[in-house]
Design a protein around this motif. Sequence first.
Motif, PDB file in Angstrom:
ATOM      1  N   ALA A  60      -1.570 -48.123  15.604  1.00  0.00           N
ATOM      2  CA  ALA A  60      -2.206 -48.120  14.290  1.00  0.00           C
ATOM      3  C   ALA A  60      -3.107 -46.908  14.182  1.00  0.00           C
ATOM      4  CB  ALA A  60      -3.015 -49.403  14.078  1.00  0.00           C
ATOM      5  N   CYS A  61      -3.535 -46.604  12.968  1.00  0.00           N
ATOM      6  CA  CYS A  61      -4.401 -45.458  12.733  1.00  0.00           C
ATOM      7  C   CYS A  61      -5.856 -45.839  12.981  1.00  0.00           C
ATOM      8  CB  CYS A  61      -4.232 -44.974  11.291  1.00  0.00           C
ATOM      9  SG  CYS A  61      -4.969 -43.351  10.992  1.00  0.00           S
ATOM     10  N   ASP A  62      -6.665 -44.843  13.385  1.00  0.00           N
ATOM     11  CA  ASP A  62      -8.088 -45.102  13.551  1.00  0.00           C
ATOM     12  C   ASP A  62      -8.908 -44.421  12.451  1.00  0.00           C
ATOM     13  OD1 ASP A  62      -7.829 -42.500  14.352  1.00  0.00           O
ATOM     14  OD2 ASP A  62      -8.609 -42.782  16.369  1.00  0.00           O
ATOM     15  N   VAL A  63      -8.210 -44.052  11.365  1.00  0.00           N
ATOM     16  CA  VAL A  63      -8.853 -43.551  10.149  1.00  0.00           C
ATOM     17  C   VAL A  63      -8.434 -44.484   9.015  1.00  0.00           C
ATOM     18  CG1 VAL A  63      -8.954 -41.639   8.486  1.00  0.00           C
ATOM     19  CG2 VAL A  63      -8.861 -41.168  10.943  1.00  0.00           C
ATOM     20  N   PRO A  64      -9.350 -44.857   8.110  1.00  0.00           N
ATOM     21  CA  PRO A  64      -9.008 -45.790   7.029  1.00  0.00           C
ATOM     22  C   PRO A  64      -7.814 -45.332   6.203  1.00  0.00           C
ATOM     23  CG  PRO A  64     -11.388 -45.516   7.144  1.00  0.00           C
ATOM     24  CD  PRO A  64     -10.783 -44.502   8.096  1.00  0.00           C
ATOM     25  N   TRP A 232      -6.325 -50.128 -11.560  1.00  0.00           N
ATOM     26  CA  TRP A 232      -7.407 -49.175 -11.823  1.00  0.00           C
ATOM     27  C   TRP A 232      -7.446 -48.133 -10.702  1.00  0.00           C
ATOM     28  CZ3 TRP A 232      -9.208 -54.539 -12.266  1.00  0.00           C
ATOM     29  CH2 TRP A 232      -9.224 -54.981 -13.586  1.00  0.00           C
ATOM     30  N   PRO A 233      -6.662 -47.073 -10.820  1.00  0.00           N
ATOM     31  CA  PRO A 233      -6.620 -46.044  -9.766  1.00  0.00           C
ATOM     32  C   PRO A 233      -7.991 -45.460  -9.419  1.00  0.00           C
ATOM     33  CG  PRO A 233      -4.831 -45.733 -11.340  1.00  0.00           C
ATOM     34  CD  PRO A 233      -5.712 -46.792 -11.901  1.00  0.00           C
ATOM     35  N   LEU A 234      -8.921 -45.519 -10.389  1.00  0.00           N
ATOM     36  CA  LEU A 234     -10.254 -45.005 -10.106  1.00  0.00           C
ATOM     37  C   LEU A 234     -10.900 -45.771  -8.957  1.00  0.00           C
ATOM     38  CD1 LEU A 234     -12.661 -43.203 -10.749  1.00  0.00           C
ATOM     39  CD2 LEU A 234     -13.390 -44.896 -12.460  1.00  0.00           C
ATOM     40  N   LEU A 235     -10.615 -47.064  -8.839  1.00  0.00           N
ATOM     41  CA  LEU A 235     -11.175 -47.854  -7.737  1.00  0.00           C
ATOM     42  C   LEU A 235     -10.684 -47.335  -6.389  1.00  0.00           C
ATOM     43  CD1 LEU A 235     -10.990 -51.560  -9.009  1.00  0.00           C
ATOM     44  CD2 LEU A 235     -13.018 -50.122  -8.760  1.00  0.00           C
ATOM     45  N   MET A 236      -9.416 -46.963  -6.349  1.00  0.00           N
ATOM     46  CA  MET A 236      -8.852 -46.445  -5.106  1.00  0.00           C
ATOM     47  C   MET A 236      -9.455 -45.079  -4.772  1.00  0.00           C
ATOM     48  SD  MET A 236      -4.889 -46.554  -3.932  1.00  0.00           S
ATOM     49  CE  MET A 236      -4.344 -45.721  -5.405  1.00  0.00           C
ATOM     50  N   ARG A 237      -9.657 -44.265  -5.812  1.00  0.00           N
ATOM     51  CA  ARG A 237     -10.276 -42.960  -5.573  1.00  0.00           C
ATOM     52  C   ARG A 237     -11.714 -43.127  -5.096  1.00  0.00           C
ATOM     53  NH1 ARG A 237      -7.290 -41.529 -10.282  1.00  0.00           N
ATOM     54  NH2 ARG A 237      -9.122 -41.757 -11.621  1.00  0.00           N
ATOM     55  N   LEU A 238     -12.419 -44.119  -5.641  1.00  0.00           N
ATOM     56  CA  LEU A 238     -13.780 -44.382  -5.192  1.00  0.00           C
ATOM     57  C   LEU A 238     -13.797 -44.883  -3.751  1.00  0.00           C
ATOM     58  CD1 LEU A 238     -15.311 -46.048  -8.396  1.00  0.00           C
ATOM     59  CD2 LEU A 238     -15.875 -43.790  -7.446  1.00  0.00           C
ATOM     60  N   SER A 239     -12.814 -45.722  -3.397  1.00  0.00           N
ATOM     61  CA  SER A 239     -12.707 -46.207  -2.020  1.00  0.00           C
ATOM     62  C   SER A 239     -12.482 -45.036  -1.079  1.00  0.00           C
ATOM     63  CB  SER A 239     -11.544 -47.203  -1.899  1.00  0.00           C
ATOM     64  OG  SER A 239     -11.287 -47.525  -0.548  1.00  0.00           O
ATOM     65  N   ARG A 240     -11.595 -44.134  -1.461  1.00  0.00           N
ATOM     66  CA  ARG A 240     -11.315 -42.956  -0.643  1.00  0.00           C
ATOM     67  C   ARG A 240     -12.564 -42.080  -0.525  1.00  0.00           C
ATOM     68  NH1 ARG A 240      -6.679 -39.630   0.610  1.00  0.00           N
ATOM     69  NH2 ARG A 240      -7.250 -37.432   0.763  1.00  0.00           N
ATOM     70  N   ALA A 241     -13.268 -41.903  -1.642  1.00  0.00           N
ATOM     71  CA  ALA A 241     -14.465 -41.062  -1.641  1.00  0.00           C
ATOM     72  C   ALA A 241     -15.549 -41.641  -0.734  1.00  0.00           C
ATOM     73  CB  ALA A 241     -14.997 -40.896  -3.059  1.00  0.00           C
ATOM     74  N   TRP A 242     -15.727 -42.966  -0.795  1.00  0.00           N
ATOM     75  CA  TRP A 242     -16.741 -43.599   0.055  1.00  0.00           C
ATOM     76  C   TRP A 242     -16.370 -43.452   1.537  1.00  0.00           C
ATOM     77  CZ3 TRP A 242     -21.355 -44.871   1.077  1.00  0.00           C
ATOM     78  CH2 TRP A 242     -21.645 -45.782   2.102  1.00  0.00           C
ATOM     79  N   GLN A 243     -15.099 -43.664   1.836  1.00  0.00           N
ATOM     80  CA  GLN A 243     -14.658 -43.518   3.220  1.00  0.00           C
ATOM     81  C   GLN A 243     -14.842 -42.077   3.689  1.00  0.00           C
ATOM     82  OE1 GLN A 243     -10.646 -44.945   2.864  1.00  0.00           O
ATOM     83  NE2 GLN A 243     -11.217 -47.092   3.010  1.00  0.00           N
ATOM     84  N   TYR A 244     -14.578 -41.132   2.799  1.00  0.00           N
ATOM     85  CA  TYR A 244     -14.756 -39.727   3.171  1.00  0.00           C
ATOM     86  C   TYR A 244     -16.222 -39.418   3.472  1.00  0.00           C
ATOM     87  CZ  TYR A 244     -15.220 -34.698   2.840  1.00  0.00           C
ATOM     88  OH  TYR A 244     -15.549 -33.399   3.115  1.00  0.00           O
ATOM     89  N   VAL A 245     -17.107 -39.833   2.586  1.00  0.00           N
ATOM     90  CA  VAL A 245     -18.535 -39.535   2.761  1.00  0.00           C
ATOM     91  C   VAL A 245     -19.082 -40.195   4.022  1.00  0.00           C
ATOM     92  CG1 VAL A 245     -20.836 -39.881   1.789  1.00  0.00           C
ATOM     93  CG2 VAL A 245     -18.964 -39.131   0.317  1.00  0.00           C
TER      94      VAL A 245
END
Length: 493
Positions: A60-64, A232-245
């Motif tokens: 499995a991956c160790d990055v979200p 709501w694709p924006l939710l997924m982009r926000l999830s990605r952004a939070w994980q990135y930060v």
Amino acid sequence: MTDAPHALPEQVEVLIIGAGFGGIGLAARLKQEGWHDVAIVEKAADVGGCWRDNSYPGAACDVPSHLYSFSFAPKSDWSRCFAPQAEILAYLQDCVKRFALTQQIYCGREVLSADYDSAASQWQVSFTDGSSVRATILVSACGQLNRPAWPNIEGQASFAGAAFHSAQWRHDVDLRGKRVAVIGSGASVIQFVPQIAQQAAQVTVFQRTAPYVIAKHDAPYSPAQQRRFARWPLLMRLSRAWQYVSHEARALAFVRFPGLMALYRGEFTRHLQAAISDPQLRAQLTPDYPLGCKRILISNDYYPTFNLPHVSLQTTAIKQITAQGVLTADGQTHAADVLIYGTGFAASDFLAPMQIRGRNGVLLNQAWREGAEAYKGISVHGFPNLFILYGPNTNLGHSSIVYMLESQFRYVISGLKQMRAKGIRTLEPKAAVQSRFNQRLQKALTHTVWARGCSSWYLNAHGKQTNNWPGFTFSYRQQTRHLELADYECTAP
């Protein structure tokens, strides 16, 4: 996906070697930008790169998941926060279909060599089957984790049972009721040992160096969450952004202030103490080097597995492999029916075993005899029109390599656009520019946690750090937003 029924053309504008994240992603972005004379050659029978090869139990991956996927190809229905191997492989296969790349991928084509023809300003690429192709632009998307590393242990060939590397898992070997010896304690081992312990009669892990293992904050995505991401694709982009930060913040400890690693040391200690009560075993599982100097691993079930009566840890050095099992330096033979090597990859041998010859027939491995280096990890002086994805010093210890790859896609496409617009025939980084870049890079690496005195796959045999990027990923993206022609020697028709 098997070898495409269409024939590989004799000449292409852009030839990409490797159909993993790098190759598929660049081909997709090139198609979006209007490049169609593009071919991907892949030595295996299917796409997927390391996610095709590493099919061991528990992989499995160790990055979200939302961060370990292309920003231009989001997936709303990841099954869990950290996706398993089969799902990541399916994602890459889906990307091939989504961007209609099937007819541009040629499987079963293993590159033997690539020679630069200065007169024609083209690369002549030869394959192990005797065929060849000419390309104006050559891109290596082979990655850093594609060649299994085998330890040099006396008697390996004498072992009577099945023996294999975790990256070449023998799914035909039934482990039920078997005595299994595992050599290694890295990222693959901590994933497959808990899985095989559910089948094997006995599992013995031979550990040379204890890894730091912290908790894996993993959980499945519910159907409701997946529906919300899709609606709501924006939710997924926000999830990605939070994980990135949240992941990018960790770079402070890796590359700026190594003392901050004490925060993670506490997390490791609590995780180990909660799982292991035996003081002796806990001591054996405690690393003797600074945290972060080697790769930090994540797992919730690795440590608890050693509480099982049929699972044991051996820290005595291995003397040799015998027909019956593993002989340690204390004279004890540990009987085994199956031997599994979880010994990682030859990560610093970039582009090996291909023979790449640039201008004047200079071999790339000769140019890199003291350690691989490239300008921004992408291009190399003396090798015109060659681009490398996930090349020297572009690996990370804290975030997603897919983010770095997308930065490299942008840089390569910027170069190709300028070549097309200005009628440029060749691009080659200036020697002085490449040298200054790598001098600054190596100086920056001396201040990172990876320079704190331990050996790892981040360093080559000469002790040079050839793998990791000594900064934030956003700083790398800023440096690769645009290919500056002033940094390159350019020739026109």
